[in-house]
Design a protein around this motif. Structure first.
Motif, PDB file in Angstrom:
ATOM      1  N   ASP A   1       0.835  -1.209   0.000  1.00  0.00           N
ATOM      2  CA  ASP A   1       0.000   0.000   0.000  1.00  0.00           C
ATOM      3  C   ASP A   1       0.864   1.251   0.000  1.00  0.00           C
ATOM      4  O   ASP A   1       0.563   2.236  -0.702  1.00  0.00           O
ATOM      5  N   ARG A   2       1.973   1.272   0.762  1.00  0.00           N
ATOM      6  CA  ARG A   2       2.833   2.446   0.811  1.00  0.00           C
ATOM      7  C   ARG A   2       3.593   2.624  -0.504  1.00  0.00           C
ATOM      8  O   ARG A   2       3.863   3.755  -0.914  1.00  0.00           O
TER       9      ARG A   2
ATOM     10  N   CYS B   1       3.600   6.035  -3.227  1.00  0.00           N
ATOM     11  CA  CYS B   1       4.860   6.734  -3.484  1.00  0.00           C
ATOM     12  C   CYS B   1       5.140   6.927  -4.969  1.00  0.00           C
ATOM     13  O   CYS B   1       6.161   7.558  -5.320  1.00  0.00           O
ATOM     14  N   VAL B   2       4.318   6.378  -5.850  1.00  0.00           N
ATOM     15  CA  VAL B   2       4.592   6.473  -7.286  1.00  0.00           C
ATOM     16  C   VAL B   2       3.438   7.183  -7.988  1.00  0.00           C
ATOM     17  O   VAL B   2       2.371   7.407  -7.416  1.00  0.00           O
ATOM     18  N   ARG B   3       3.663   7.496  -9.258  1.00  0.00           N
ATOM     19  CA  ARG B   3       2.659   8.170 -10.081  1.00  0.00           C
ATOM     20  C   ARG B   3       1.643   7.150 -10.619  1.00  0.00           C
ATOM     21  O   ARG B   3       1.925   5.948 -10.663  1.00  0.00           O
ATOM     22  N   PRO B   4       0.481   7.636 -11.056  1.00  0.00           N
ATOM     23  CA  PRO B   4      -0.506   6.691 -11.630  1.00  0.00           C
ATOM     24  C   PRO B   4       0.007   5.967 -12.868  1.00  0.00           C
ATOM     25  O   PRO B   4      -0.444   4.858 -13.167  1.00  0.00           O
ATOM     26  N   THR B   5       0.947   6.577 -13.591  1.00  0.00           N
ATOM     27  CA  THR B   5       1.471   5.935 -14.810  1.00  0.00           C
ATOM     28  C   THR B   5       2.539   4.897 -14.515  1.00  0.00           C
ATOM     29  O   THR B   5       2.951   4.164 -15.422  1.00  0.00           O
ATOM     30  N   ASP B   6       3.019   4.851 -13.277  1.00  0.00           N
ATOM     31  CA  ASP B   6       4.050   3.880 -12.907  1.00  0.00           C
ATOM     32  C   ASP B   6       3.412   2.565 -12.485  1.00  0.00           C
ATOM     33  O   ASP B   6       2.206   2.500 -12.210  1.00  0.00           O
ATOM     34  N   THR B   7       4.216   1.522 -12.423  1.00  0.00           N
ATOM     35  CA  THR B   7       3.722   0.176 -12.103  1.00  0.00           C
ATOM     36  C   THR B   7       4.495  -0.383 -10.918  1.00  0.00           C
ATOM     37  O   THR B   7       5.736  -0.369 -10.904  1.00  0.00           O
TER      38      THR B   7
ATOM     39  N   LEU C   1       9.227   2.783 -13.416  1.00  0.00           N
ATOM     40  CA  LEU C   1       8.959   4.205 -13.592  1.00  0.00           C
ATOM     41  C   LEU C   1       9.094   4.545 -15.067  1.00  0.00           C
ATOM     42  O   LEU C   1      10.136   4.258 -15.682  1.00  0.00           O
ATOM     43  N   THR C   2       8.069   5.172 -15.622  1.00  0.00           N
ATOM     44  CA  THR C   2       8.093   5.503 -17.052  1.00  0.00           C
ATOM     45  C   THR C   2       8.489   6.954 -17.246  1.00  0.00           C
ATOM     46  O   THR C   2       8.045   7.841 -16.519  1.00  0.00           O
ATOM     47  N   GLY C   3       9.348   7.167 -18.281  1.00  0.00           N
ATOM     48  CA  GLY C   3       9.730   8.535 -18.634  1.00  0.00           C
ATOM     49  C   GLY C   3      10.387   9.282 -17.497  1.00  0.00           C
ATOM     50  O   GLY C   3       9.918  10.358 -17.110  1.00  0.00           O
ATOM     51  N   THR C   4      11.474   8.748 -16.936  1.00  0.00           N
ATOM     52  CA  THR C   4      12.127   9.398 -15.797  1.00  0.00           C
ATOM     53  C   THR C   4      13.628   9.470 -16.039  1.00  0.00           C
ATOM     54  O   THR C   4      14.133   9.029 -17.067  1.00  0.00           O
ATOM     55  N   THR C   5      14.341  10.014 -15.059  1.00  0.00           N
ATOM     56  CA  THR C   5      15.799  10.132 -15.102  1.00  0.00           C
ATOM     57  C   THR C   5      16.388   9.433 -13.882  1.00  0.00           C
ATOM     58  O   THR C   5      15.656   8.946 -13.006  1.00  0.00           O
ATOM     59  N   VAL C   6      17.722   9.397 -13.825  1.00  0.00           N
ATOM     60  CA  VAL C   6      18.372   8.803 -12.651  1.00  0.00           C
ATOM     61  C   VAL C   6      18.004   9.581 -11.396  1.00  0.00           C
ATOM     62  O   VAL C   6      17.680   8.998 -10.349  1.00  0.00           O
ATOM     63  N   GLN C   7      18.019  10.909 -11.503  1.00  0.00           N
ATOM     64  CA  GLN C   7      17.662  11.718 -10.338  1.00  0.00           C
ATOM     65  C   GLN C   7      16.223  11.457  -9.901  1.00  0.00           C
ATOM     66  O   GLN C   7      15.925  11.374  -8.697  1.00  0.00           O
ATOM     67  N   GLY C   8      15.308  11.333 -10.861  1.00  0.00           N
ATOM     68  CA  GLY C   8      13.928  11.065 -10.508  1.00  0.00           C
ATOM     69  C   GLY C   8      13.758   9.706  -9.869  1.00  0.00           C
ATOM     70  O   GLY C   8      12.971   9.541  -8.916  1.00  0.00           O
ATOM     71  N   ALA C   9      14.496   8.719 -10.360  1.00  0.00           N
ATOM     72  CA  ALA C   9      14.406   7.381  -9.783  1.00  0.00           C
ATOM     73  C   ALA C   9      14.947   7.353  -8.362  1.00  0.00           C
ATOM     74  O   ALA C   9      14.370   6.718  -7.464  1.00  0.00           O
TER      75      ALA C   9
ATOM     76  N   ALA D   1      15.048   9.863  -6.305  1.00  0.00           N
ATOM     77  CA  ALA D   1      14.102  10.579  -5.455  1.00  0.00           C
ATOM     78  C   ALA D   1      12.931   9.689  -5.071  1.00  0.00           C
ATOM     79  O   ALA D   1      12.464   9.705  -3.922  1.00  0.00           O
ATOM     80  N   THR D   2      12.452   8.910  -6.016  1.00  0.00           N
ATOM     81  CA  THR D   2      11.347   7.994  -5.714  1.00  0.00           C
ATOM     82  C   THR D   2      11.799   6.936  -4.708  1.00  0.00           C
ATOM     83  O   THR D   2      11.041   6.576  -3.789  1.00  0.00           O
ATOM     84  N   ALA D   3      13.028   6.419  -4.871  1.00  0.00           N
ATOM     85  CA  ALA D   3      13.537   5.403  -3.939  1.00  0.00           C
ATOM     86  C   ALA D   3      13.639   5.954  -2.526  1.00  0.00           C
ATOM     87  O   ALA D   3      13.289   5.282  -1.538  1.00  0.00           O
ATOM     88  N   ARG D   4      14.132   7.179  -2.390  1.00  0.00           N
ATOM     89  CA  ARG D   4      14.222   7.785  -1.061  1.00  0.00           C
ATOM     90  C   ARG D   4      12.842   8.018  -0.468  1.00  0.00           C
ATOM     91  O   ARG D   4      12.630   7.848   0.753  1.00  0.00           O
ATOM     92  N   ARG D   5      11.886   8.379  -1.318  1.00  0.00           N
ATOM     93  CA  ARG D   5      10.513   8.565  -0.833  1.00  0.00           C
ATOM     94  C   ARG D   5       9.949   7.229  -0.357  1.00  0.00           C
ATOM     95  O   ARG D   5       9.224   7.182   0.652  1.00  0.00           O
ATOM     96  N   ILE D   6      10.277   6.170  -1.031  1.00  0.00           N
ATOM     97  CA  ILE D   6       9.802   4.839  -0.620  1.00  0.00           C
ATOM     98  C   ILE D   6      10.428   4.444   0.718  1.00  0.00           C
ATOM     99  O   ILE D   6       9.721   3.955   1.619  1.00  0.00           O
ATOM    100  N   LEU D   7      11.749   4.652   0.859  1.00  0.00           N
ATOM    101  CA  LEU D   7      12.396   4.292   2.130  1.00  0.00           C
ATOM    102  C   LEU D   7      11.833   5.111   3.284  1.00  0.00           C
ATOM    103  O   LEU D   7      11.630   4.594   4.394  1.00  0.00           O
ATOM    104  N   GLY D   8      11.521   6.362   3.010  1.00  0.00           N
ATOM    105  CA  GLY D   8      10.937   7.184   4.061  1.00  0.00           C
ATOM    106  C   GLY D   8       9.559   6.707   4.460  1.00  0.00           C
ATOM    107  O   GLY D   8       9.200   6.711   5.643  1.00  0.00           O
ATOM    108  N   ALA D   9       8.762   6.309   3.488  1.00  0.00           N
ATOM    109  CA  ALA D   9       7.427   5.821   3.805  1.00  0.00           C
ATOM    110  C   ALA D   9       7.480   4.507   4.555  1.00  0.00           C
ATOM    111  O   ALA D   9       6.679   4.276   5.485  1.00  0.00           O
ATOM    112  N   LEU D  10       8.415   3.631   4.162  1.00  0.00           N
ATOM    113  CA  LEU D  10       8.513   2.341   4.850  1.00  0.00           C
ATOM    114  C   LEU D  10       9.034   2.490   6.276  1.00  0.00           C
ATOM    115  O   LEU D  10       8.755   1.636   7.135  1.00  0.00           O
TER     116      LEU D  10
END
Length: 624
Positions: free
Chosen positions: A508-509, A513-519, A532-540, A542-551
């Motif tokens: 659920d978390r 943490c991801v966009r509706p277009t992500d899987t 993650l679709t249509g992203t960069t290394v920096q965006g990826a 950032a998403t990983a850090r957001r996931i670790l923070g949520a977990l």
């Protein structure tokens, strides 16, 4: 190119008729030529019957009239041997010749009458025979009027016999024409039929004037009789030639639904009878015409009575079929709709009430798109466009509809184009409720493509999503592979139930943490993948850090305060490298787990002009 046989017949006709009309020719010569022509006609008829693909009815007809030709030849042979003159002086000689011609005429009449009407029903054949009989009686009245001049019977027996024979021959020609006209079938081709009819008409005319002509007119009489024989022979040869294109020898055309000729016959006989009685009163001739007119009326009345009975029987069958059809439609669970080319409903069966909760009468006049539901309007419009574009075809498709209570219904629609049929003039759509089957199908598909515990897509759906991305324009994607740290200890110390609930919380978390277009997908155990679709290394990252923070946020499960920790490997590249990206993310994830950093990135050089990068050039790099 002219057929040699027809050419020879034309030459004989030209020479013989010219000689007869321009110079006196002995009667014996004329009879001899006619004997030869009638014998040749019989031989040609046998040739027609010998054709390999001739219809049996056609073969019987031509063999029968071949016998008639031999009888006519015998009649001319009798006149040749007896030395009869024209016009004849001996009444006995006329009677003998008349009897022979009468036999030939009777054979011709029987051949035409016996021609079967196999394609017609029994009662239709009966109506046809009554129509023909009424018309023939009307023509017989006309013949009677002409054969009994002055209102009394002819004084000479021979004249009476010849007059009756000529009338019968004329009626024979009329009979053939009427039967062909009404029934729509004949045992001869059009060219042969024209030649036969002309031969019968000319022959009957010559017989009718046999006793009325002067000696100076004998040449014209001989020419007419010879012309009739030549026309019969030409008809047989034309039939044989035209059977190359029509091997059966039959002539068929569409039979008219009804014929007005019997009613014309009634009107004509009544007018003729009134005119006869008005002019001459009740004479021998007018009494005969009274009998004829009464016979015509009786035949037409019988025919009408038979037609009324057939119509009543047909109406009964139609009512029965209509009742059965209405019962089938009204009590069927399948919905039947009739819509016009613009998609407006013109008829709806009672099944609409059960399927969508709409009264059928309220559906008439509404667009089909609004009736089934606006959410699926493009699919409905596409269905109508496809079926209208194919005038003779059918289109099958599943459509989504909405019940008045808001529930979704699925129907399997079969649309058939009947716009060109005047009795329908619309598109027939039969819809079967397949909601339960579709629900079960969607459930099975969901179970096959999603993780049962967390509801996340599984590896199969993740691969399908990756294949779909390959058909889109080339762009950079990122794969995050996540593995929970020390998850085995949670299962061992607190039980698998707590571990499963923790996995649900993690799933659920991850969604949040991801966009509706992500899987987000679960590979199994405590491994998760984020695409993650249509992203960069920096965006990826950032998403990983957001996931670790949520977990890292604590959660209470069965009285236990738990905190989920994870290691994440990141791989970034083009979407056509999904398997390679997943492998690189796995390498990076184990590096992160080994050094305890939590996040590691596996860099892969981007492809240039569609060329895949060298795998040896990639590697795990520090976080940006």
């Amino acid at each position: 190119m002219l057929d040699p046989v027809l050419g020879a017949l034309a030459a004989v006709a030209f020479v013989s008729l010219a000689a007869l009309l321009l110079a006196p020719v002995p009667t014996g010569v004329v009879d001899a030529v006619q004997v030869a022509v009638w014998a040749f006609f019989a031989w040609l008829c046998r040739q027609v019957g010998a054709q390999p693909r001739t219809a049996p009815a056609v073969r019987r007809f031509w063999r029968c009239i071949a016998v008639a030709g031999l009888v006519f030849a015998a009649g001319n042979l009798v006149t040749l041997v007896g030395g009869f003159r024209r016009p004849p002086q001996d009444e006995n000689a006329v009677i003998v010749w008349t009897l022979l011609v009468a036999v030939g005429v009777a054979i011709l009449g029987w051949a035409m009458y016996a021609f079967p009407l196999d394609t017609m029903a029994c009662r239709a054949r009966a109506r046809l025979r009554l129509d023909v009989a009424a018309i023939m009686v009307a023509f017989a009245m006309l013949a009677w009027h002409l054969c009994v001049p002055g209102g009394s019977a002819p004084p000479h027996t021979a004249r009476l016999y010849v007059t009756v024979l000529a009338s019968v021959m004329a009626l024979l020609a009329v009979f053939g024409a009427v039967k062909l006209l009404i029934s729509g079938s004949a045992p001869f081709t059009p060219g042969a039929g024209v030649a036969l009819a002309a031969g019968v008409v000319i022959g009957s005319w010559s017989v009718l004037h046999l006793l009325n002509m002067h000696a100076s007119d004998a040449r014209l009489l001989n020419a007419a009789q010879l012309a009739a024989a030549l026309l019969f022979a030409a008809a047989a040869r034309v039939q044989c030639l035209q059977m190359a294109a029509k091997p059966s020898g039959l002539t068929r055309r569409r039979r008219p639904a009804h014929s007005r000729l019997p009613y014309v016959a009634v009107a004509a006989t009544q007018v003729l009878l009134v005119a006869e009685v008005w002019r001459e009163g009740l004479t021998f001739r007018s009494w005969g015409m009274v009998v004829g007119a009464g016979t015509v009326v009786t035949l037409v009345m019988c025919r009408q009575n038979l037609a009324f009975a057939d119509n009543a029987q047909l109406l009964h069958r139609l009512r029965h079929q209509e009742k059965r059809f209405r019962s089938l439609v009204q009590h069927s669970s399948d919905l039947t709709l009739l819509v016009d080319a613009d998609g407006v409903v013109r008829y709806a069966s009672p099944a609409l009430r059960d399927l969508l909760g709409v009264e059928p009468r309220r559906a008439v006049g509404r667009p089909l798109t609004s009736l089934l539901g606006p959410d699926d309007a493009p699919a409905v419009e596409k269905l109508l466009a496809d079926v209208v574009a194919d005038p003779t075809g059918s289109v099958r498709r599943q459509l989504q509809a909405h019940h008045v209570d808001g529930a979704t219904r699925w129907g399997e629609a079969l649309a058939t184009n009947r716009l060109d049929e005047a009795d329908v003039s619309g598109v027939i759509i039969n819809i079967r409720d397949v909601t339960e089957a579709r629900t079960l199908q969607d459930l099975l598909r969901h179970q096959a493509t999603h993780d049962e515990l967390t509801g996340l897509p599984n590896r199969a759906l993740l691969n399908e999503k990756a294949r779909q991305l390959q058909h889109e324009p080339l762009r950079q994607e990122a794969v995050l592979l996540l593995d929970l740290d020390d998850f085995k200890a949670v299962n061992d110390e607190l039980g698998h139930s707590v571990g499963d609930q923790l996995l649900v919380v993690v799933a659920d978390r991850l969604r949040r943490c991801v966009r509706p277009t992500d899987t987000v997908a679960r590979l199994g155990g405590d491994e998760f993948v984020v695409l993650l679709t249509g992203t960069t290394v920096q965006g990826a990252v950032a998403t990983a850090r957001r996931i670790l923070g949520a977990l890292a946020e604590p959660v209470m499960i069965d009285g236990h305060r738990l905190t989920a920790r994870a290691s994440i490997g990141i791989a970034v590249g083009s979407d056509e490298q999904f398997d390679a990206l997943l492998r690189d993310a796995d390498i990076a994830m184990y590096e992160a787990k080994r050094d305890g950093s939590g996040i590691r990135v596996h860099a892969r050089p981007p492809s240039v002009d569609g060329v895949r990068p060298d795998a040896t050039a990639s590697g795990v790099v520090p976080l940006p």
